[in-house]
Design an enzyme around this catalytic site. Structure first.
Site, PDB file in Angstrom:
ATOM      1  N   TYR A  94     -11.610 -21.564 -14.365  1.00 13.53           N
ATOM      2  CA  TYR A  94     -11.789 -22.374 -15.577  1.00 13.53           C
ATOM      3  C   TYR A  94     -13.255 -22.267 -15.960  1.00 13.53           C
ATOM      4  O   TYR A  94     -13.950 -21.346 -15.511  1.00 13.53           O
ATOM      5  CB  TYR A  94     -11.336 -23.801 -15.205  1.00 13.53           C
ATOM      6  CG  TYR A  94     -11.180 -24.769 -16.329  1.00 13.53           C
ATOM      7  CD1 TYR A  94     -10.300 -24.528 -17.369  1.00 13.53           C
ATOM      8  CD2 TYR A  94     -11.897 -25.963 -16.337  1.00 13.53           C
ATOM      9  CE1 TYR A  94     -10.151 -25.445 -18.402  1.00 13.53           C
ATOM     10  CE2 TYR A  94     -11.749 -26.886 -17.359  1.00 13.53           C
ATOM     11  CZ  TYR A  94     -10.879 -26.623 -18.386  1.00 13.53           C
ATOM     12  OH  TYR A  94     -10.729 -27.537 -19.408  1.00 13.53           O
ATOM     13  N   ARG A 147     -11.796 -19.882 -31.363  1.00 16.04           N
ATOM     14  CA  ARG A 147     -12.983 -20.649 -30.909  1.00 16.04           C
ATOM     15  C   ARG A 147     -12.835 -20.832 -29.413  1.00 16.04           C
ATOM     16  O   ARG A 147     -12.413 -21.880 -28.952  1.00 16.04           O
ATOM     17  CB  ARG A 147     -13.055 -21.981 -31.655  1.00 16.04           C
ATOM     18  CG  ARG A 147     -14.416 -22.602 -31.702  1.00 16.04           C
ATOM     19  CD  ARG A 147     -14.792 -23.297 -30.372  1.00 16.04           C
ATOM     20  NE  ARG A 147     -14.163 -24.604 -30.220  1.00 16.04           N
ATOM     21  CZ  ARG A 147     -13.569 -25.007 -29.078  1.00 16.04           C
ATOM     22  NH1 ARG A 147     -13.483 -24.230 -28.019  1.00 16.04           N
ATOM     23  NH2 ARG A 147     -13.038 -26.205 -29.000  1.00 16.04           N
ATOM     24  N   LYS A 165      -5.761 -22.929 -18.052  1.00 15.44           N
ATOM     25  CA  LYS A 165      -5.337 -24.315 -18.265  1.00 15.44           C
ATOM     26  C   LYS A 165      -4.013 -24.580 -17.543  1.00 15.44           C
ATOM     27  O   LYS A 165      -3.813 -25.628 -16.945  1.00 15.44           O
ATOM     28  CB  LYS A 165      -5.146 -24.601 -19.761  1.00 15.44           C
ATOM     29  CG  LYS A 165      -6.435 -24.572 -20.554  1.00 15.44           C
ATOM     30  CD  LYS A 165      -6.956 -25.960 -20.819  1.00 15.44           C
ATOM     31  CE  LYS A 165      -8.346 -25.907 -21.431  1.00 15.44           C
ATOM     32  NZ  LYS A 165      -9.005 -27.189 -21.551  1.00 15.44           N
ATOM     33  N   ASP A 237      -8.298 -24.408 -28.237  1.00  8.14           N
ATOM     34  CA  ASP A 237      -9.365 -23.511 -28.703  1.00  8.14           C
ATOM     35  C   ASP A 237      -9.061 -22.821 -30.040  1.00  8.14           C
ATOM     36  O   ASP A 237      -9.285 -21.623 -30.211  1.00  8.14           O
ATOM     37  CB  ASP A 237      -9.714 -22.487 -27.610  1.00  8.14           C
ATOM     38  CG  ASP A 237     -10.597 -23.131 -26.533  1.00  8.14           C
ATOM     39  OD1 ASP A 237     -10.762 -24.360 -26.567  1.00  8.14           O
ATOM     40  OD2 ASP A 237     -11.110 -22.413 -25.660  1.00  8.14           O
ATOM     41  N   ASP A 259      -5.781 -30.359 -27.258  1.00  2.00           N
ATOM     42  CA  ASP A 259      -6.587 -30.751 -26.105  1.00  2.00           C
ATOM     43  C   ASP A 259      -8.062 -30.934 -26.463  1.00  2.00           C
ATOM     44  O   ASP A 259      -8.719 -31.837 -25.955  1.00  2.00           O
ATOM     45  CB  ASP A 259      -6.430 -29.656 -25.038  1.00  2.00           C
ATOM     46  CG  ASP A 259      -7.060 -30.044 -23.738  1.00  2.00           C
ATOM     47  OD1 ASP A 259      -7.015 -31.232 -23.401  1.00  2.00           O
ATOM     48  OD2 ASP A 259      -7.599 -29.151 -23.058  1.00  2.00           O
ATOM     49  N   ASN A 398     -19.338 -25.816 -23.602  1.00  3.75           N
ATOM     50  CA  ASN A 398     -18.973 -24.841 -22.572  1.00  3.75           C
ATOM     51  C   ASN A 398     -19.137 -23.431 -23.109  1.00  3.75           C
ATOM     52  O   ASN A 398     -19.062 -23.236 -24.326  1.00  3.75           O
ATOM     53  CB  ASN A 398     -17.495 -25.049 -22.175  1.00  3.75           C
ATOM     54  CG  ASN A 398     -17.260 -26.404 -21.561  1.00  3.75           C
ATOM     55  OD1 ASN A 398     -18.072 -26.873 -20.795  1.00  3.75           O
ATOM     56  ND2 ASN A 398     -16.141 -27.018 -21.902  1.00  3.75           N
TER      57      ASN A 398
HETATM   58  P1  NAD Z   1     -17.180 -26.392 -33.817  1.00  2.87           P
HETATM   59  O1  NAD Z   1     -17.795 -25.053 -33.968  1.00  2.87           O
HETATM   60  O2  NAD Z   1     -16.074 -26.789 -34.716  1.00  2.87           O
HETATM   61  O3  NAD Z   1     -18.318 -27.513 -33.964  1.00  2.87           O
HETATM   62  C1  NAD Z   1     -19.651 -27.317 -33.641  1.00  2.87           C
HETATM   63  C2  NAD Z   1     -20.466 -28.331 -34.417  1.00  2.87           C
HETATM   64  O4  NAD Z   1     -21.813 -28.238 -33.991  1.00  2.87           O
HETATM   65  C3  NAD Z   1     -20.461 -28.079 -35.928  1.00  2.87           C
HETATM   66  O5  NAD Z   1     -20.392 -29.318 -36.583  1.00  2.87           O
HETATM   67  C4  NAD Z   1     -21.797 -27.439 -36.186  1.00  2.87           C
HETATM   68  O6  NAD Z   1     -22.269 -27.708 -37.470  1.00  2.87           O
HETATM   69  C5  NAD Z   1     -22.652 -28.131 -35.125  1.00  2.87           C
HETATM   70  N1  NAD Z   1     -23.840 -27.383 -34.755  1.00  2.87           N
HETATM   71  C6  NAD Z   1     -23.964 -26.055 -34.578  1.00  2.87           C
HETATM   72  N2  NAD Z   1     -25.239 -25.751 -34.265  1.00  2.87           N
HETATM   73  C7  NAD Z   1     -25.911 -26.908 -34.228  1.00  2.87           C
HETATM   74  C8  NAD Z   1     -27.258 -27.242 -33.973  1.00  2.87           C
HETATM   75  N3  NAD Z   1     -28.153 -26.323 -33.689  1.00  2.87           N
HETATM   76  N4  NAD Z   1     -27.606 -28.557 -34.039  1.00  2.87           N
HETATM   77  C9  NAD Z   1     -26.703 -29.500 -34.350  1.00  2.87           C
HETATM   78  N5  NAD Z   1     -25.417 -29.234 -34.590  1.00  2.87           N
HETATM   79  C10 NAD Z   1     -25.027 -27.955 -34.533  1.00  2.87           C
HETATM   80  O7  NAD Z   1     -16.741 -26.484 -32.306  1.00  2.87           O
HETATM   81  P2  NAD Z   1     -15.881 -27.579 -31.522  1.00  2.87           P
HETATM   82  O8  NAD Z   1     -14.472 -27.142 -31.469  1.00  2.87           O
HETATM   83  O9  NAD Z   1     -16.147 -28.936 -32.009  1.00  2.87           O
HETATM   84  O10 NAD Z   1     -16.501 -27.386 -30.050  1.00  2.87           O
HETATM   85  C11 NAD Z   1     -17.883 -27.553 -29.835  1.00  2.87           C
HETATM   86  C12 NAD Z   1     -18.226 -27.366 -28.370  1.00  2.87           C
HETATM   87  O11 NAD Z   1     -17.586 -28.368 -27.619  1.00  2.87           O
HETATM   88  C13 NAD Z   1     -17.806 -26.022 -27.748  1.00  2.87           C
HETATM   89  O12 NAD Z   1     -18.906 -25.463 -27.069  1.00  2.87           O
HETATM   90  C14 NAD Z   1     -16.758 -26.386 -26.730  1.00  2.87           C
HETATM   91  O13 NAD Z   1     -16.858 -25.606 -25.558  1.00  2.87           O
HETATM   92  C15 NAD Z   1     -17.122 -27.813 -26.413  1.00  2.87           C
HETATM   93  N6  NAD Z   1     -15.958 -28.561 -25.926  1.00  2.87           N
HETATM   94  C16 NAD Z   1     -16.028 -29.113 -24.696  1.00  2.87           C
HETATM   95  C17 NAD Z   1     -14.946 -29.795 -24.184  1.00  2.87           C
HETATM   96  C18 NAD Z   1     -15.014 -30.456 -22.845  1.00  2.87           C
HETATM   97  O14 NAD Z   1     -13.968 -30.840 -22.309  1.00  2.87           O
HETATM   98  N7  NAD Z   1     -16.176 -30.623 -22.272  1.00  2.87           N
HETATM   99  C19 NAD Z   1     -13.768 -29.883 -24.932  1.00  2.87           C
HETATM  100  C20 NAD Z   1     -13.722 -29.306 -26.201  1.00  2.87           C
HETATM  101  C21 NAD Z   1     -14.822 -28.643 -26.693  1.00  2.87           C
END
Ligand code: NAD
Length: 537
Positions: A94, A147, A165, A237, A259, A398
């Site tokens: 993972y 994504r 997963k 994703d 998720d 991540n």
């Molecule tokens: P996304 O691309 O839809 O959203 C990213 C957001 O960050 C956007 O609003 C973008 O404008 C903003 N952003 C980009 N660069 C930036 C910067 N320099 N400063 C401020 N804001 C900025 O992606 P998402 O689906 O929301 O996922 C985002 C992240 O969350 C991914 O890296 C994913 O791995 C992580 N995530 C983690 C978990 C977890 O369980 N820990 C779960 C889901 C997603």
């Protein structure tokens, strides 16, 4: 009568194969004499061999390849190792290693696993899905690879995510491996580098969009309902606009959830509850700031908002507690051209930068979901520590290479006062003679238990109330000794007990909401426990 498989058919069937653990009697019964070395190993001894092999490998990607080859040879041994050593193995199958595995998917590909759907399958999905050899599928994890973690569009290479997963569904919640179906909706990729890679295995065209995309998903969902009527579909994703579009289209029609939006939200809500046990704040008094306004961040707000309302706040007052910042600064009402999912969270406030917003709003909690490394700057974290005695910082992106900051940085910049969790596992930090154990704020804590709960009662929908119940159940598992170590999550090694508790909470909620199809059992926890797969021979 069906003939019992023997000889090579047994050894080459990962469900039946026990390798060197076949007993003397079994070697006679299955015609295995001569096909195995003389020594008979216990499963424990075999596990020792696996761990020795793993420790000999130099890189985690090699460990990844080795482990999935083991899954293809001896499924029960694979799950035994995964369950008994989840702390060490989860970061390999993972996040973070799965990120690298996806990037290299076409280059390390050995044998097909899971199910691939392409635009050519339009109009014959039912027939194609019937090719899957199992009929009692209960959990489907599907991605279109657009994504993948914070790594962007990886096309068909994203298949590593549903595979990983679902391995966690089996290890963490005991869903039987044959009840799990990883699906890649391969609609092409806009990643030119992949399309021009001669080894790339996906559809080499730009992504399908619009009605053609929606129709393909619709046909998939309909066919799943026909062929696997008890299956829960987990969307994983997808790019934020599609993630919300699919969730909003299907959440009230079929058994499904997203998720990244909902599972993450429940995990982080549980972490926030636990953080208040350290900081001493009242949950209902918290101000929370998100950096990043994609589906992960607004998904969290979508669940924290009803939790704040449950804690006594009005709809509007609860909204006043949730603040969003992206690369252009604070998300305020005067900003133009914003995506629909963020609109409820824009505030009536002057526009300003991230650090000015921290000064102005004075959040107790900072949550990063940007997908961009280093976005929690030293200045921002130091400000959080000026404002708060015990600032809570969640760097959730991540894999680790995309995290907003590291554990080392957070403890140094806050002089050891931060309450910290990261999306991928973080290093234990020694700072000024004290050891800090950061927790992992990852949806892996929640989705296996939610799936098990839904399977157990045969829920026909997944609701936000179920995720609120899951968050409560997860938070309840955090012990004072976890908090003392600086961890706001229970130990991952307890994931089966955690999943069982979450499954009970989710099932109970399903019965309460009249969404369960199975009769209520006399002993809910006992009956769910009985359903859980045990990989012992
Ligand atoms: P996304 O691309 O839809 O959203 C990213 C957001 O960050 C956007 O609003 C973008 O404008 C903003 N952003 C980009 N660069 C930036 C910067 N320099 N400063 C401020 N804001 C900025 O992606 P998402 O689906 O929301 O996922 C985002 C992240 O969350 C991914 O890296 C994913 O791995 C992580 N995530 C983690 C978990 C977890 O369980 N820990 C779960 C889901 C997603």
């Amino acid at each position: 009568m069906k003939k019992e498989p023997t000889g090579f058919d047994v050894l080459h069937n990962p469900k039946l194969n026990k390798g060197s653990a076949f007993s003397e009697a079994e070697r006679d019964r299955y015609g295995l004499r001569g096909l195995l070395p003389a020594g008979v190993s216990s499963q424990q001894r075999q596990m020792q061999r696996v761990l020795e092999n793993l420790s000999r490998k130099e890189y985690d990607i090699e460990r990844y390849i080795f482990l999935f080859a083991l899954q293809g040879r001896n499924e029960r041994l694979f799950y035994r190792v995964l369950i008994d050593h989840i702390d060490e193995i989860m970061p390999i199958i993972y996040t973070p290693t799965v990120g690298e595995a996806c990037q290299q998917f076409a280059h390390i590909f050995r044998e097909p696993r899971g199910f691939y759907i392409t635009p050519d399958d339009r109009g014959r999905m039912h027939e194609i899905l019937s090719n899957w050899p199992e009929r009692d599928v209960r959990i489907i994890v599907i991605t279109d690879g657009q994504r993948i973690l914070g790594l962007g569009d990886l096309g068909a290479n994203g298949m590593g995510i549903p595979i990983g997963k679902l391995a966690l569904y089996t290890a963490g919640a005991g869903i039987y491996p044959e009840q799990c179906l990883p699906v890649m909706l391969d609609v092409g990729t806009n990643n030119k580098e992949l399309r021009t890679d001669p080894l790339y295995l996906g559809v080499k065209q730009t992504r399908l969009t619009g009605d053609a995309y929606n129709d393909l998903v619709k046909e998939f969902v309909t066919s799943v309902q026909e062929i696997f009527p008890k299956a829960l579909i987990q969307f994983e994703d997808f790019l934020t606009p599609n993630a919300y579009m699919l969730l909003n289209t299907y959440r009230d029609r079929v058994l499904c959830f997203n998720d990244d939006i909902q599972g993450t939200a429940a995990t982080i809500l549980a972490g926030i509850y636990s953080s208040t046990r350290i900081s001493g704040h009242n949950f209902a008094d918290l101000r929370i700031m998100f950096l990043g306004a994609g589906s992960a961040a607004t998904g969290m707000a979508d669940l924290i908002h009803p939790a704040l309302c449950k804690a006594g706040l009005s709809n509007n007052d609860a909204l006043q507690r949730l603040w969003f910042v992206d690369q252009a600064g604070l998300l305020v009402k005067s900003r133009q051209n914003l995506a629909e999912h963020i609109l409820p969270y824009t505030q009536d406030h002057p526009a300003m930068s991230f650090t000015d917003a921290i000064k102005s709003i004075k959040p107790h909690i900072l949550i990063g979901a940007t997908g961009v490394q280093g976005t929690f700057t030293e200045g921002a974290i130091r400000l959080m520590a000026e404002i708060n005695d015990r600032p809570a910082i969640f760097a959730l992106s991540n894999p680790s290479s995309h995290a907003e900051c590291t554990s080392q940085q957070v403890y140094e910049w806050t002089d050891g006062r931060a309450i910290f969790a990261s999306g991928s596992p973080s290093k234990i930090v020694n700072y000024k003679n004290k050891t800090y154990h950061p927790g992992q704020g990852n949806n892996a804590y929640v989705f296996p238990g939610v799936g098990l709960g839904a399977v157990a009662c045969q829920a026909n929908r997944i609701t936000d109330e179920m995720f609120l119940a899951a968050a409560d159940a997860l938070a309840d598992m955090v012990k004072p000794e976890d908090l003392e170590k600086g961890t706001i999550y229970p130990p991952l090694k307890d994931i089966r007990a955690i999943s069982l508790n979450i499954a009970c909470a989710v099932s109970k909620k399903a019965y309460e909401q009249n969404l369960a199809q199975n009769p209520y059992p006399n002993d809910l926890s006992g009956s769910i426990k009985k359903l859980m797969y045990d990989p012992s021979y």
